[in-house]
Design an enzyme around this catalytic site. Structure first.
Site, PDB file in Angstrom:
ATOM      1  N   GLU A 132     -18.669  17.592   2.661  1.00  0.00           N
ATOM      2  CA  GLU A 132     -17.907  18.251   1.642  1.00  0.00           C
ATOM      3  C   GLU A 132     -18.202  18.442   0.097  1.00  0.00           C
ATOM      4  O   GLU A 132     -18.051  19.237  -0.608  1.00  0.00           O
ATOM      5  CB  GLU A 132     -16.375  17.961   1.867  1.00  0.00           C
ATOM      6  CG  GLU A 132     -15.846  18.445   3.317  1.00  0.00           C
ATOM      7  CD  GLU A 132     -14.487  17.679   3.657  1.00  0.00           C
ATOM      8  OE1 GLU A 132     -13.911  18.210   4.397  1.00  0.00           O
ATOM      9  OE2 GLU A 132     -14.280  16.564   2.921  1.00  0.00           O
ATOM     10  N   GLY A 158       0.795  -1.139   0.126  1.00  0.00           N
ATOM     11  CA  GLY A 158      -0.044   0.071  -0.225  1.00  0.00           C
ATOM     12  C   GLY A 158       0.676   1.076  -0.199  1.00  0.00           C
ATOM     13  O   GLY A 158       1.877   1.094   0.688  1.00  0.00           O
ATOM     14  N   SER A 159       0.335   2.232  -1.055  1.00  0.00           N
ATOM     15  CA  SER A 159       0.988   3.313  -0.927  1.00  0.00           C
ATOM     16  C   SER A 159       0.443   4.599  -0.207  1.00  0.00           C
ATOM     17  O   SER A 159       0.563   5.783  -0.724  1.00  0.00           O
ATOM     18  CB  SER A 159       1.588   3.831  -2.170  1.00  0.00           C
ATOM     19  OG  SER A 159       0.365   3.781  -2.958  1.00  0.00           O
ATOM     20  N   GLY A 160      -0.596   4.465   0.440  1.00  0.00           N
ATOM     21  CA  GLY A 160      -1.315   5.367   1.219  1.00  0.00           C
ATOM     22  C   GLY A 160      -0.749   5.900   2.203  1.00  0.00           C
ATOM     23  O   GLY A 160       0.361   5.917   2.419  1.00  0.00           O
ATOM     24  N   VAL A 176      -1.599  -7.069  -4.750  1.00  0.00           N
ATOM     25  CA  VAL A 176      -1.146  -8.254  -3.988  1.00  0.00           C
ATOM     26  C   VAL A 176      -2.231  -9.506  -3.992  1.00  0.00           C
ATOM     27  O   VAL A 176      -3.639  -8.850  -3.602  1.00  0.00           O
ATOM     28  CB  VAL A 176      -0.709  -7.896  -2.555  1.00  0.00           C
ATOM     29  CG1 VAL A 176      -0.672  -9.141  -1.723  1.00  0.00           C
ATOM     30  CG2 VAL A 176       0.426  -7.128  -2.601  1.00  0.00           C
ATOM     31  N   ALA A 186      -6.995   9.359   8.563  1.00  0.00           N
ATOM     32  CA  ALA A 186      -5.674   9.363   8.110  1.00  0.00           C
ATOM     33  C   ALA A 186      -4.839   9.220   8.940  1.00  0.00           C
ATOM     34  O   ALA A 186      -3.655   8.704   8.962  1.00  0.00           O
ATOM     35  CB  ALA A 186      -5.469  10.801   7.151  1.00  0.00           C
ATOM     36  N   GLN A 187      -4.921   9.989  10.207  1.00  0.00           N
ATOM     37  CA  GLN A 187      -4.045  10.217  11.271  1.00  0.00           C
ATOM     38  C   GLN A 187      -3.649   8.782  11.753  1.00  0.00           C
ATOM     39  O   GLN A 187      -2.533   8.369  12.357  1.00  0.00           O
ATOM     40  CB  GLN A 187      -4.418  11.144  12.246  1.00  0.00           C
ATOM     41  CG  GLN A 187      -4.055  12.593  12.103  1.00  0.00           C
ATOM     42  CD  GLN A 187      -2.478  12.588  12.086  1.00  0.00           C
ATOM     43  OE1 GLN A 187      -1.826  12.091  12.890  1.00  0.00           O
ATOM     44  NE2 GLN A 187      -1.836  13.639  11.048  1.00  0.00           N
ATOM     45  N   GLY A 236      -0.477   5.288   5.465  1.00  0.00           N
ATOM     46  CA  GLY A 236       0.049   4.250   6.355  1.00  0.00           C
ATOM     47  C   GLY A 236       1.207   3.633   5.807  1.00  0.00           C
ATOM     48  O   GLY A 236       2.356   3.630   6.363  1.00  0.00           O
ATOM     49  N   ASP A 243      -6.867   1.553   7.789  1.00  0.00           N
ATOM     50  CA  ASP A 243      -8.277   1.035   7.996  1.00  0.00           C
ATOM     51  C   ASP A 243      -8.413  -0.077   8.003  1.00  0.00           C
ATOM     52  O   ASP A 243      -9.609  -1.052   8.381  1.00  0.00           O
ATOM     53  CB  ASP A 243      -8.980   1.466   6.610  1.00  0.00           C
ATOM     54  CG  ASP A 243      -9.024   3.054   6.602  1.00  0.00           C
ATOM     55  OD1 ASP A 243      -9.090   3.712   7.601  1.00  0.00           O
ATOM     56  OD2 ASP A 243      -9.160   3.759   5.421  1.00  0.00           O
TER      57      ASP A 243
END
Length: 481
Positions: free
Chosen positions: A185, A22-24, A90, A335-336, A26, A323
């Site tokens: 939003e 994953g490249s998000g 993956v 995100a945090q 985390g 997540d």
């Protein structure tokens, strides 16, 4: 908490191998935290970019371009000599052999690991109604945002051509399902688009007459923010022209509209061409795969139960962050949590390599919640302090600029924000048929279509490590036999 000896040096460089899926938030922050560690880092991801997901709605509504919120992962890590990036999805994790298998367009790659960080994130959940995805894209990827941009701007263009008043009304009705931060939003920006940006651009229709509906089965807007801020957000949404309908559940959907069940049990029909799904998330399928391989429990949302140190029971070398992780403290999917979890996992790996005692349990430091409603207006809940209006909007602006990766992205983002917030323009209004229909067409053609157009070898795996290619081929054969 379980521990095990530090990983052995087994890569071509003589250093332990850390594979990050994953490249998000985390995955990327974990990789960056390992910059000075004596390890080889491999980041495996389905896309070649790091997505700043909180601003996807601004791509969908023409404020920002996709490049400003999705820098190339290779560019972000280009100065980190111990890290490399591999494109691929993956499809298997062998926890006994300690290998990760990824595929991309018919090509298979095997990545041996000594330490594994799984940060594959989550996708959209339609709560068992997956057929809704055809008519209401989610907000989880660049493809989603571009498709929605095409649908939103395209709806106004088609309304300009329509002669039947009922058809005009259908085309100019926009429904957002889900009154969490993303839904609020999105609804607010569609209202700004209709009432400010486009109001003078058409001759046969008045964009200001567009109907924007925000639906949610919950009794309030922005539940995580508490009733006070939720009510203020609802009132402001009404002021800018958004119809907030709470206690409303979507029971059916098609191209022309959707069916809603109200809290009193009554069914009603909303005619709307453009629907946005901003309700519910489902963890990556890798959560269930890991559950099957390790015996760890997986909940209904696909999240895998982790120990207090973010590792799996009996597998201290496997760290799950963001997540995908079902932590004992029931952490929120923001995100945090992923950022802090990625850094924590990287620190644990460095401690094991140095022969030091592991840190205590992972503790999430809540930095608050915030959401924009419209231009110069937002709500923020930061360490029990509640803000609204312009002050909250400024806080939101500063925080989001801080976490956008790269100086170039920050500069262009500020420029586009000035155009949109100080003026009436939107610099990214290009919409194409390919954006709108590409996803559906590819789903119909199936994955074999993509692989058939790439050429190249497809019938044996490629390994980036020193492992013998023939041995790797035999390994895959045994796994699939």
């Amino acid at each position: 908490m379980t521990t095990s000896p530090a990983p052995t040096a087994s890569s071509s460089t003589g250093r332990p191998r850390v594979v990050i899926i994953g490249s998000g938030f985390g995955g990327l922050f974990a990789a960056k935290a390992l910059r000075n560690a004596d390890v080889d880092v491999t980041v495996v991801a389905k896309t070649g970019h790091h997505l700043f997901q909180p601003l996807l709605y601004q791509v969908a509504t023409g404020i920002l371009s996709e490049g400003e919120i999705a820098p190339a992962t290779r560019e972000v890590l280009r100065h980190q000599k111990n890290a490399k990036v591999v494109l691929g999805e993956v499809v298997d994790i062998d926890v006994d052999a300690r290998t990760v298998t990824s595929t991309i367009l018919g090509r298979t790659t095997i990545h041996p690991y000594d330490e594994l960080i799984v940060a594959a994130g989550a996708g959209q959940s339609y709560f068992g109604n997956d057929r809704f995805a055809e008519f209401a894209p989610g907000m989880k990827s660049i493809d989603d945002a571009l498709e929605l941009r095409g649908r939103i701007f395209g709806a106004f263009e088609l309304a300009e051509l329509a002669t039947d008043p009922a058809e005009v009304d259908r085309l100019m009705t926009f429904v957002v399902v889900g009154a969490g931060p993303t839904g609020v939003e999105m609804a607010g920006q569609i209202a700004e688009l209709a009432h400010r940006t486009l109001r003078r651009d058409f001759r046969n229709i008045d964009p200001q007459r567009a109907r924007i509906i925000l639906l949610d089965g919950a009794p309030q807007v922005l539940p995580p923010f508490g009733p006070k801020l939720g009510e203020k957000a609802r009132r402001h949404l009404n002021e800018i022209g958004v119809e907030v309908q709470l206690g409303a559940l979507v029971t059916d959907m098609d191209a022309d509209g959707l069916t809603v069940k109200d809290s009193d049990g009554q069914l009603r029909r909303i005619s709307a061409a453009t629907k946005v799904w901003a309700a519910g998330v489902q963890a990556s399928p890798l959560g269930r795969l890991l559950g099957e391989k390790t015996g760890a429990e997986v909940d209904r949302a696909g999240r895998i139960a982790v120990q207090s140190d973010l590792t799996l029971p009996g597998h201290p070398e496997i760290h799950v962050v963001g997540d995908m992780a079902n932590h004992p403290d029931r952490l929120p999917g923001v995100a945090q949590v992923a950022i802090q979890g990625g850094r924590y996992a990287a620190d644990q790996i460095k401690r094991r390599l140095a022969g030091r005692e592991p840190r205590g349990a992972f503790r999430y430091r809540d930095k608050g919640n915030m959401a924009t409603i419209s231009r110069f207006s937002a709500v923020a809940d930061i360490k029990k302090m509640k803000f609204e209006g312009f002050i909250a909007w400024v806080i939101w602006l500063v925080v989001h600029l801080f976490y956008i990766i790269g100086f170039k992205s920050r500069v262009t983002t500020v420029l586009h924000w000035m155009v949109s917030f100080l003026g009436r323009g939107r610099s990214q209004r290009v919409a194409t048929q390919q954006q709108v229909y590409g996803r559906l067409a590819l789903e119909k053609l199936g994955p074999g279509f993509e692989a058939s157009k790439t050429g190249g070898p497809k019938d044996h795996p490629h390994t980036p490590d020193e492992v013998n290619a023939e041995q790797q081929h035999d390994f895959v054969g045994r796994r699939t036999a």
